[in-house]
Design an enzyme around this catalytic site. Structure first.
Site, PDB file in Angstrom:
ATOM      1  N   ASP A 216       0.855  -1.180   0.000  1.00 23.39           N
ATOM      2  CA  ASP A 216       0.000   0.000   0.000  1.00 23.39           C
ATOM      3  C   ASP A 216       0.895   1.236   0.000  1.00 23.39           C
ATOM      4  OD1 ASP A 216      -3.085   0.761   0.824  1.00 23.39           O
ATOM      5  OD2 ASP A 216      -1.632   2.216   1.567  1.00 23.39           O
ATOM      6  N   ASN A 224      -2.432  12.956  -2.414  1.00 21.27           N
ATOM      7  CA  ASN A 224      -3.411  13.466  -3.378  1.00 21.27           C
ATOM      8  C   ASN A 224      -3.890  14.859  -2.996  1.00 21.27           C
ATOM      9  OD1 ASN A 224      -3.577  11.564  -5.398  1.00 21.27           O
ATOM     10  ND2 ASN A 224      -5.212  10.388  -4.444  1.00 21.27           N
ATOM     11  N   ASP A 233      -2.066   9.758  -9.632  1.00 16.85           N
ATOM     12  CA  ASP A 233      -2.124   8.733 -10.685  1.00 16.85           C
ATOM     13  C   ASP A 233      -0.736   8.411 -11.216  1.00 16.85           C
ATOM     14  OD1 ASP A 233      -4.849   8.558 -10.465  1.00 16.85           O
ATOM     15  OD2 ASP A 233      -5.287   9.745 -12.258  1.00 16.85           O
ATOM     16  N   GLU A 259      -4.907   2.524  -3.993  1.00 15.60           N
ATOM     17  CA  GLU A 259      -3.444   2.580  -3.914  1.00 15.60           C
ATOM     18  C   GLU A 259      -2.854   1.273  -3.419  1.00 15.60           C
ATOM     19  OE1 GLU A 259      -4.933   4.292   0.049  1.00 15.60           O
ATOM     20  OE2 GLU A 259      -5.582   4.156  -2.036  1.00 15.60           O
TER      21      GLU A 259
END
Length: 342
Positions: A216, A224, A233, A259
């Site tokens: 992860d 973000n 992304d 993620e």
């Protein structure tokens, strides 16, 4: 591939194929029957070589590879006729397009010639009291020729449109095939493939090693919020690229969701899985992304890893749960580390 065996020969091949499938723990579905029927018949030596290599690597033939081998060695042969038909259609359209272009040129030329003739006759007829019947005929022919010319041009436009549609449909078909098993953003296998492959491997029982690595990206939501979803992304794409580079056969890397990523390791011990995870952890930590707007370099990307190995009595869900708990422990211990759930 053509099947022209007698009933007795076909029954004999089937009697050979079924024990092989049982011994190698191959799911008894129609696709696998076709693969192993072809194997014992030895009609496609390349298929036999590929299956032997797969069995040596995995101890079985995972569904994903079965589908790939089926398409590569059996379906492609059967689809040659349809491909030839498709190619013939495309060639026909191209030919029609060329012929129509030529027809337009010829019709334009013919129309111009008629107009010149009409003008010449009109000049000659200026002194005559009555128009020549020939002039009327030529005028009619000229009008009809113009109509033919317009119709031909319209037909050419329709052919052009058909060509564009064929190209678009071909691209859409290829994309649809990919979408069925690949994650669009990272290009890794998707969760559907993961669930199918893990379930098959778990059903094999404890006859071989099997490990699961869950990873992860650390603080991804905060990343973000700070840098924007486009940068987020890009991070996921970088991680996906690393997994493709590092996870060679028999490892199967997938995007698990968001993620989170997962790696199936058939034939891997827990020690080997930890080594893979540690190698990936270092590579993720080394990722550097430059922001175009400011030129600054982002170097705070890390990932946490949890590993677990299959034990007798495990289900897909229980193996995922233990790997997930190990991942959670890695985050609790400070992130950017590997935790083993045995």
């Amino acid at each position: 591939m053509k099947y022209n065996e007698t009933p007795n020969q076909a029954a004999d091949f089937l009697r050979q194929a079924v024990p092989l499938m049982v011994r190698n723990r191959i799911p008894p579905n129609p696709l696998n029957y076709a693969l192993w029927y072809a194997y014992v018949s030895n009609k496609v030596p390349e298929l036999n070589t590929a299956l032997d290599s797969t069995l040596k690597t995995y101890g079985t033939c995972p569904n994903l590879l079965s589908e790939q081998l089926f398409r590569q060695h059996l379906v492609d042969d059967e689809s040659k006729d349809s491909q030839e038909i498709h190619n013939g259609l495309v060639n026909l359209v191209n030919t029609l397009h060329e012929q129509t272009s030529a027809a337009c040129e010829q019709t334009d030329s013919y129309s111009a010639a008629l107009r010149e003739s009409l003008e010449a006759l009109s000049e000659l007829n200026e002194t005559e009291a009555d128009p020549l019947p020939l002039e009327s005929i030529i005028r009619t022919l000229s009008l009809k020729t113009e109509a033919i010319n317009d119709a031909t041009r319209l037909f050419q436009q329709q052919i052009d449109s058909a060509q564009s549609e064929i190209a678009a449909l071909r691209q859409e078909l290829q994309q649809t095939r990919q979408d069925a098993s690949l994650d669009v953003l990272t290009g890794l296998f998707n969760r559907r493939v993961f669930d199918t492959e893990l379930e098959q491997l778990v059903q094999l029982g404890d006859q071989q090693n099997l490990c699961l690595i869950m990873l992860d990206v650390d603080h991804f939501k905060r990343f973000n919020d700070t840098y924007g979803h486009l940068m987020g992304d890009k991070v996921l794409q970088y991680v996906g690229r690393l997994l493709k580079e590092e996870c060679t056969e028999p490892l199967i890397p997938v995007r698990f969701g968001g993620e989170e990523f997962a790696i199936l390791g058939p034939g891997f011990s827990i020690e080997q899985a930890v080594d893979v995870a540690e190698r990936l952890r270092k590579r993720v930590e080394a990722i550097r992304i430059r922001q175009k707007s400011s030129g600054s370099v982002i170097s705070s990307i890390t990932a946490s890893f949890g590993t677990a190995s299959f034990t007798a009595g495990d289900s897909s869900a229980s193996l995922i749960e233990r790997a997930d708990k190990a991942l959670y422990q890695a985050k609790q211990d400070g992130r950017n580390r590997v935790s083993s759930g045995s």
